[in-house]
Scaffold this motif. Structure first.
Motif, PDB file in Angstrom:
ATOM      1  N   ALA A   1      37.346  60.949 -41.137  1.00 20.98           N
ATOM      2  CA  ALA A   1      36.669  60.682 -39.742  1.00 20.98           C
ATOM      3  C   ALA A   1      36.585  59.304 -39.219  1.00 20.98           C
ATOM      4  O   ALA A   1      36.633  59.093 -38.122  1.00 20.98           O
ATOM      5  N   GLU A   2      36.084  58.356 -40.361  1.00 16.77           N
ATOM      6  CA  GLU A   2      36.488  56.893 -39.924  1.00 16.77           C
ATOM      7  C   GLU A   2      37.706  56.402 -39.444  1.00 16.77           C
ATOM      8  O   GLU A   2      37.625  55.674 -38.527  1.00 16.77           O
ATOM      9  N   VAL A   3      38.704  57.031 -40.036  1.00 20.09           N
ATOM     10  CA  VAL A   3      39.911  56.310 -39.561  1.00 20.09           C
ATOM     11  C   VAL A   3      40.342  57.096 -38.089  1.00 20.09           C
ATOM     12  O   VAL A   3      40.740  56.296 -37.064  1.00 20.09           O
ATOM     13  N   LEU A   4      40.067  58.321 -37.899  1.00 17.43           N
ATOM     14  CA  LEU A   4      40.458  58.834 -36.721  1.00 17.43           C
ATOM     15  C   LEU A   4      39.618  58.574 -35.727  1.00 17.43           C
ATOM     16  O   LEU A   4      40.048  57.944 -34.428  1.00 17.43           O
ATOM     17  N   PHE A   5      38.312  58.380 -35.867  1.00 11.78           N
ATOM     18  CA  PHE A   5      37.116  58.272 -34.610  1.00 11.78           C
ATOM     19  C   PHE A   5      36.957  56.950 -34.504  1.00 11.78           C
ATOM     20  O   PHE A   5      36.291  56.605 -33.254  1.00 11.78           O
ATOM     21  N   GLU A   6      36.909  56.036 -35.606  1.00  7.95           N
ATOM     22  CA  GLU A   6      36.361  54.534 -35.434  1.00  7.95           C
ATOM     23  C   GLU A   6      37.740  53.867 -35.271  1.00  7.95           C
ATOM     24  O   GLU A   6      37.885  53.040 -34.459  1.00  7.95           O
ATOM     25  N   ARG A   7      38.651  53.692 -36.151  1.00  2.45           N
ATOM     26  CA  ARG A   7      39.760  52.805 -36.410  1.00  2.45           C
ATOM     27  C   ARG A   7      40.696  53.250 -35.229  1.00  2.45           C
ATOM     28  O   ARG A   7      41.433  52.250 -34.520  1.00  2.45           O
TER      29      ARG A   7
ATOM     30  N   ARG B   1      33.740  67.805 -32.606  1.00  2.00           N
ATOM     31  CA  ARG B   1      32.544  68.525 -33.128  1.00  2.00           C
ATOM     32  C   ARG B   1      32.060  67.686 -34.053  1.00  2.00           C
ATOM     33  O   ARG B   1      32.468  67.245 -35.054  1.00  2.00           O
ATOM     34  N   LYS B   2      30.680  67.693 -33.594  1.00  4.42           N
ATOM     35  CA  LYS B   2      29.699  66.990 -34.553  1.00  4.42           C
ATOM     36  C   LYS B   2      29.234  67.801 -35.779  1.00  4.42           C
ATOM     37  O   LYS B   2      28.851  68.909 -35.801  1.00  4.42           O
ATOM     38  N   THR B   3      29.107  67.179 -36.988  1.00  8.76           N
ATOM     39  CA  THR B   3      28.397  67.713 -38.083  1.00  8.76           C
ATOM     40  C   THR B   3      27.201  67.164 -38.451  1.00  8.76           C
ATOM     41  O   THR B   3      26.825  66.192 -37.970  1.00  8.76           O
ATOM     42  N   LYS B   4      26.383  67.754 -39.567  1.00  5.95           N
ATOM     43  CA  LYS B   4      25.398  67.205 -39.984  1.00  5.95           C
ATOM     44  C   LYS B   4      25.739  65.709 -40.699  1.00  5.95           C
ATOM     45  O   LYS B   4      24.876  64.839 -40.582  1.00  5.95           O
ATOM     46  N   LYS B   5      26.954  65.557 -41.255  1.00  5.61           N
ATOM     47  CA  LYS B   5      27.256  64.169 -41.781  1.00  5.61           C
ATOM     48  C   LYS B   5      28.027  63.521 -40.960  1.00  5.61           C
ATOM     49  O   LYS B   5      28.736  62.612 -41.434  1.00  5.61           O
ATOM     50  N   GLY B   6      28.420  63.617 -39.813  1.00  7.16           N
ATOM     51  CA  GLY B   6      29.295  62.909 -39.026  1.00  7.16           C
ATOM     52  C   GLY B   6      30.165  63.599 -37.954  1.00  7.16           C
ATOM     53  O   GLY B   6      29.334  64.470 -37.122  1.00  7.16           O
ATOM     54  N   PHE B   7      31.302  63.675 -37.999  1.00  6.52           N
ATOM     55  CA  PHE B   7      32.028  64.524 -37.208  1.00  6.52           C
ATOM     56  C   PHE B   7      33.274  65.441 -37.873  1.00  6.52           C
ATOM     57  O   PHE B   7      33.729  64.937 -38.882  1.00  6.52           O
ATOM     58  N   SER B   8      33.589  66.503 -37.497  1.00  3.50           N
ATOM     59  CA  SER B   8      34.355  67.298 -38.181  1.00  3.50           C
ATOM     60  C   SER B   8      35.608  66.802 -38.357  1.00  3.50           C
ATOM     61  O   SER B   8      36.231  66.477 -37.274  1.00  3.50           O
ATOM     62  N   THR B   9      36.438  67.267 -39.324  1.00  3.97           N
ATOM     63  CA  THR B   9      38.012  66.814 -39.532  1.00  3.97           C
ATOM     64  C   THR B   9      38.504  68.106 -40.095  1.00  3.97           C
ATOM     65  O   THR B   9      39.666  68.085 -40.837  1.00  3.97           O
ATOM     66  N   ASP B  10      38.096  69.441 -39.698  1.00  5.19           N
ATOM     67  CA  ASP B  10      38.599  70.758 -40.281  1.00  5.19           C
ATOM     68  C   ASP B  10      40.060  70.984 -39.604  1.00  5.19           C
ATOM     69  O   ASP B  10      40.412  70.250 -38.722  1.00  5.19           O
ATOM     70  N   ALA B  11      40.655  72.063 -40.123  1.00  8.30           N
ATOM     71  CA  ALA B  11      41.759  72.389 -39.473  1.00  8.30           C
ATOM     72  C   ALA B  11      41.814  72.571 -37.958  1.00  8.30           C
ATOM     73  O   ALA B  11      42.769  72.171 -37.517  1.00  8.30           O
ATOM     74  N   ALA B  12      40.833  73.184 -37.636  1.00  5.71           N
ATOM     75  CA  ALA B  12      40.887  73.413 -36.093  1.00  5.71           C
ATOM     76  C   ALA B  12      40.815  72.351 -35.484  1.00  5.71           C
ATOM     77  O   ALA B  12      41.475  72.029 -34.278  1.00  5.71           O
TER      78      ALA B  12
END
Length: 893
Positions: free
Chosen positions: A552-558, A565-576
């Motif tokens: 998530a850090e690489v995709l959404f910050e870097r 989609r937001k999750t409790k721990k940040g942002f989702s990186t699931d298959a969908a």
């Protein structure tokens, strides 16, 4: 053996309410009374009680009144919004539900549910109970300790001392120290400004506790030290607010927390009023007076002979085996239990081994005595998950014949998709009886012992009860089944008969080429390394590809990609999410999908399969499950051989590693387009039926019809599109989903679907009729009368209702395909046995059967397989079976 400790369950009722409310978005009865939280709490309570089987229980709730914490800090929980409008009328209903379930319900003004739980946990642990806190609230982790564990039912996670340390970073006793420093936004506990959990853990690791931190605050430099010094009082107050009170004055003690039997009549009225149809169906009947007082341990030849005579005279019996393993092909017999009476049951130990074990009858002597009973085809017998016991006994030299029923399969046929077909759950549901659990006699975790190490007295109570409960359940289940002749026929003529087929397949197993898999593992390692290098290059940095937070850090910050989609721990990186981002043209998500696919296949199959080769047979023995899929399809487990992808290069390569025995080849027989053929038959659509009778390519014909062109002008891409439409409509595919799958506009996708149904109008009418009938009856059926309940078909939650509609459309077709191949398996098995054919069925994968056959007789037996499979059911369209052969499964498919 020491008496098992009694289990005290302390349920966070207030937590249940909010988790249930948000887990089920909308649900109400016909009077528009919101019911989603009530329904969710009811199902969660049922599952928790069924799974954890407590001796004592309390459901604890908050009250409306302010607590002592508000007196200390008026802003405590001040940021909490008022309960949602739809939830307010459900609070009293939930309290009513708990009372009707016979569960002690506790709420003390001035205190929170956590405090009541803490008080009871302290008392319970002191009285020697095994205390289980049922909640997802991290605050309760401070109570975990000796005799106290915590279970989060939503995540199915247990927390003991080590689990809390892993989750929180500190042992349970110091959870309040973390909360004191870092605060807790959900409860508006302030903590020290600027100090988060990571900083709090670092401080506590160095200074021990809050007192130690504050005592050394002068030594801490910079802003952090300044904040600690300025907010010392606030840190101590926060610690106090976070501390659970364990001295709540209660009118009831732990010794008085035994649940009462549910008030079934009033509970039925309650469920009827709220229109909980599924819960009404599942509601157990009156409790059976099931006593363990008449269980006998058979230790002498005279007792064994007397038992066998009793079983013979009874004209039928239930039986069960106790073994050393859950895997029947690796399990050694420890004992057998029998029951042919509503009160009396027997346990015959044969291989218990512990200091002081009584003399047991030799296993050969026992099997010589009971073998003729088990092998007598005219003496009916019943079991729970009979396939397991039959395989174990077959390996011991006893062939079971005359199986009249299997309680697990009977319950599944009565309520496919419900789950809970285990003996413990059914005993509670149908008999109102709480069984002895396996963990109670063997222990859990590292201290677990083999059943052979359990003392025979305890083993008798456990094992004889299994046979006893099976005997009592078969009466309930078969009586209930009599209301539907189609279910009875499906049970007796197909599912029970199929057990022998599956036993033969599982015992034979399938061979693999371990050297091939070793080489394939090396190849896939290289591919994974290459993909990893590409990902790191495209990302411009190295990172852990198995860490969601780093991805998530690489995709959404870097890389600055917009998260979806937001999750409790940040942002989702699931298959969908990765699939959507890949479709948007982002390279790293596309490569991540490739990496995950390769890593999963390598770990699940390529590396795992060689380790599963049986040390004696040299083959892999999967288990085929009859009671998992709601449609009636068989599933495969330990290992799952049905999920190896066929459309990818990697999946095809894995199949190349499955090989025949020496001198033989593999023969694969696959029903061609069977679900479309069944749809044509069930709908009676003349156009579809004519297409199959003419032998046309149905996908090319469909493309021609909906595009308005000659079949010869249909391109490969257009045929592929039509194939997606053909199968999509059987799964209730929406225009939006079709547009996504075909990469076209929703408008164009809708036009495809409209044109499709204009060409096949009776198919449209049939599918609409299936949904209408499901709404009226609450279930759908397959071609053989297999029922699938659809409790959400009339739900007010549009999402839940849409899911039920898709299941209603899909099940009659997919379930009928399951019926069809099961009939084919049974017919082929019988013919192989009757004619003693040198042909062995070894695998079933959806619409495909795989056989081992003599190399010089392939054509002869391919013709037999094809004839049996194509002639097993008469439809209005021809059944077609495609045959392939080869020296491995990849070649044969």
């Amino acid at each position: 053996m020491a008496e098992p400790r009694k289990r005290l369950l302390l349920i966070d009722g207030s937590g249940y309410i909010f988790r249930a409310f948000f887990a089920i978005p909308t649900l109400s009865n016909s009077q528009d009374l919101p019911t989603n939280a009530v329904y969710g709490v009811a199902t969660m309570l049922d599952k928790t009680l069924r799974d954890l089987q407590p001796d004592s229980v309390a459901v604890c709730f908050d009250t409306k009144e302010k607590t002592f914490r508000h007196e200390r800090y008026p802003e405590y929980k001040a940021n909490r919004p008022e309960p949602p409008e739809e939830l307010v009328p459900q609070f009293p209903l939930i309290h009513e539900l708990v009372e009707l379930r016979g569960l002690p319900c506790l709420a003390v003004p001035g205190y929170e549910a956590d405090d009541v739980i803490g008080t009871l946990a302290r008392q319970g642990a002191a009285h020697g109970f095994e205390v289980v806190l049922v909640s997802g609230d991290k605050d309760l982790m401070q109570l975990v300790g000796e005799n106290v564990t915590m279970y989060d039912p939503m995540k199915d996670i247990w927390y003991d001392h080590d689990g809390v340390v892993e989750r929180f970073g500190v042992e349970p006793g110091r959870v309040i120290e973390v909360l004191g420093l870092a605060g807790d936004s959900s409860d508006n506990i302030p903590g020290v400004p600027g100090v988060g959990p990571k900083t709090a853990l670092k401080l506590l690791k160095e200074y021990g506790d809050i007192a130690g931190v504050l005592a050394r605050a002068e030594e801490i430099k910079g802003k952090l030290g300044e904040r600690l010094r300025e907010n010392a009082g606030q840190a101590e107050l926060s610690r106090e607010l976070a501390t659970i009170h364990t001295e709540v004055p209660l009118d009831i003690g732990v010794a008085e927390l035994q649940p009462r039997p549910p008030d079934l009549e009033k509970l039925r009225e309650f469920y009827t009023r709220l229109e909980f149809r599924k819960l009404l169906d599942e509601l157990s009947g009156p409790a059976t007076n099931l006593s363990r007082d008449h269980y006998e341990t058979v230790l002498t030849g005279e007792a064994l002979a007397a038992m066998c005579e009793t079983l013979r005279r009874a004209g039928g019996f239930a039986f069960d085996t106790e073994t050393t393993s859950q895997f029947p092909m690796r399990a050694e017999l420890v004992g057998l239990s029998f029951c042919a009476d509503d009160e009396v049951a027997y346990y015959v130990p044969v291989a218990h081994s512990y200091l002081g074990v009584p003399k047991q009858l030799p296993v050969d002597e026992v099997l010589a005595a009971v073998g003729p009973l088990l092998s007598d085809p005219d003496l009916p017998k019943w079991a729970q998950n009979a396939k397991y016991d039959i395989i174990v006994l077959a390996r011991a030299g006893v062939t079971v014949r005359g199986l009249a029923g299997d309680t697990m399969i009977a319950d599944y046929l009565l309520a496919a998709g419900r789950g809970g077909h285990g003996l413990d759950a059914m005993a509670l549901r149908y008999l109102g009886h709480t069984t002895i659990k396996f963990d109670e006699v063997t222990g859990k975790g590292k201290s677990r012992k083999l059943f052979s190490e359990v003392d025979t007295e305890t083993a008798t109570q456990y094992a004889a009860e299994d046979a006893h409960v099976t005997w009592l359940l078969k009466k309930h289940l078969e009586t209930e089944m009599q209301a539907d002749p189609a279910t009875v026929a499906l049970y007796r003529d197909l599912e029970i008969m199929l057990i022998d087929v599956l036993v033969a397949m599982e015992r034979r197993g399938v061979a693999i080429d371990s050297a091939f898999f070793k080489q394939l593992s090396t190849e896939m390692d290289k591919r994974i390394q290459a993909v990893t290098a590409k990902i790191h290059e495209a990302a411009g940095t190295t990172f852990n590809l198995n860490s969601p937070s780093q991805i998530a850090e690489v995709l959404f910050e870097r890389l600055g990609i917009k998260p979806l989609r937001k999750t409790k721990k940040g942002f989702s990186t699931d298959a969908a999410v990765l699939e959507t981002l890949a479709e948007q043209g982002h390279e790293v998500p596309r490569l991540m999908l490739e990496y995950r696919s390769l890593a999963k296949l390598k770990g699940t199959y390529v590396d795992a399969l060689p380790r599963l080769v049986h040390p004696v047979t040299g083959r892999i023995h999967t288990s085929f499950n009859q009671t998992i899929a709601a449609t009636g399809r068989l599933s495969s487990s330990n290992p799952n051989l049905q999920n190896i992808p066929i459309r990818t290069e990697e999946g095809r390569r894995i199949r190349e590693g499955f090989i025949p025995a020496p001198g033989k080849v593999l023969l694969a027989a696959d029903y061609s387009q069977v679900e479309l053929r069944l749809a044509a038959h069930l709908s009676g659509d003349e156009t579809m039926i004519a297409a199959f009778h003419s032998g046309e390519d149905i996908h090319r014909r469909t493309a021609a019809e909906i595009l308005g062109v000659m079949p010869g002008l249909v391109s490969p891409q257009e045929r592929a599109m039509a194939k997606t439409v053909n199968f999509g409509v059987l799964y209730g595919m929406s225009a939006f989903r079709l547009a996504h799958d075909l990469a076209i506009s929703t408008k164009k996708a809708k036009a495809f679907i409209d044109n499709y149904f204009a060409r096949y109008p009776k198919l449209r009418a049939y599918l609409d009729g299936v949904i209408a009938e499901a709404r009226e009856r609450g279930f759908v059926q397959t071609i053989l009368g297999r029922k699938r309940p659809l409790p959400n078909i009339n739900s007010h939650d549009r999402q839940a209702q849409a899911g039920a509609e898709r299941a209603a459309i899909n099940t009659p077709v997919q379930g009928s395909a399951a019926d069809l191949i099961k009939l084919a398996m049974l017919a082929l098995h019988r013919r192989i046995e009757r004619e003693e054919l040198p042909l062995a069925m070894i695998l079933q994968v959806h619409d495909e059967l795989v056989f081992e056959v003599e190399e010089d007789a392939v054509d002869k037996y391919a013709a037999i397989v094809k004839a049996e499979m194509e002639g097993v059911m008469e439809l209005s369209v021809p059944l077609v079976v495609d045959i392939g052969t080869g020296r491995n499964w990849g070649e044969a498919h």
